[in-house]
Design an enzyme around this catalytic site. Sequence first.
Site, short mmCIF file in Angstrom:
data_model
loop_
_atom_site.label_atom_id
_atom_site.label_comp_id
_atom_site.label_asym_id
_atom_site.label_seq_id
_atom_site.Cartn_x
_atom_site.Cartn_y
_atom_site.Cartn_z
N HIS A 1 0.84 -1.18 0.00
CA HIS A 1 0.00 0.00 0.00
C HIS A 1 0.89 1.24 0.00
CE1 HIS A 1 -3.67 2.36 1.78
NE2 HIS A 1 -3.08 2.99 0.78
N GLU B 1 0.88 8.14 -3.85
CA GLU B 1 1.77 7.72 -2.76
C GLU B 1 3.03 8.57 -2.73
OE1 GLU B 1 1.22 5.37 -0.28
OE2 GLU B 1 -0.81 5.60 -1.08
N HIS C 1 3.27 10.91 0.51
CA HIS C 1 4.21 10.32 1.47
C HIS C 1 5.68 10.42 1.02
CE1 HIS C 1 0.81 8.68 3.68
NE2 HIS C 1 0.34 8.16 2.56
#
Length: 235
Positions: free
Chosen positions: A60, A114, A118
């Site tokens: 993930h 992502e 992040h």
Amino acid sequence: MKSNVLILHVLVASLLVILSAAQDFDFFYFVQQWPGSHCDTRRSCCYPTTGKPAADFSIHGLWPNYNDGSYPSNCDFESRFDPSEIEDLICEMQTDWPTLACPSNSGIKFWSHEWQKHGTCSESVLDQHGYFQAALNLKKQANLLQILMDAGTEPDDRFYNLNRISTAIREATGYTPGIECNVDEDGNRQLFQIYMCVDTSGSNFIQCPVLPRSRCSSRKIQFPSFEGEEERTDG
């Protein structure tokens, strides 16, 4: 003399800013999810354009975090995801980091999200290629499905003791995982995501300074199957 002192102060201040940026998180969460649990809910689930993912835990994300449980996000809006930067990793990412979002897509949107949310918060340590490579390397180090199956815990729709799952992973890796559940359409708590903590280099597993909320309100949780799962569409 005064000018030299001023220059020295400026250099020291600049160095402190750089060091602060380099240490702007305390550890990573490396998060893997079980596709059967992702799809076995009221949320839409579509297989990527490259085909149905394997019945295995998939990545993930790799998420910078602070020791107090909070986390940074969207740290550099100017650092856009560039697929050409990870061209040599695409095939591996399609296997180990597939998207289940609808409508069906190649995964580029998922990886872009992502990175933006992040990855940009770890840019002082990992560039774009290094960030995705680190996550792929970590997955090789923690083969969660094999670990659980070796402990007699299989994705067969049965219910398993939550402590048994955690213990199996701890004994195999040396570290206690964070386990997150979600709820299927019948209201069953099921194994959804497994969190492992990683040092700031993105290379080594460590003991978690803080574990995420489990959302597992029962001692026994379901490990749903994924093989034979019917694809869901937007409708």
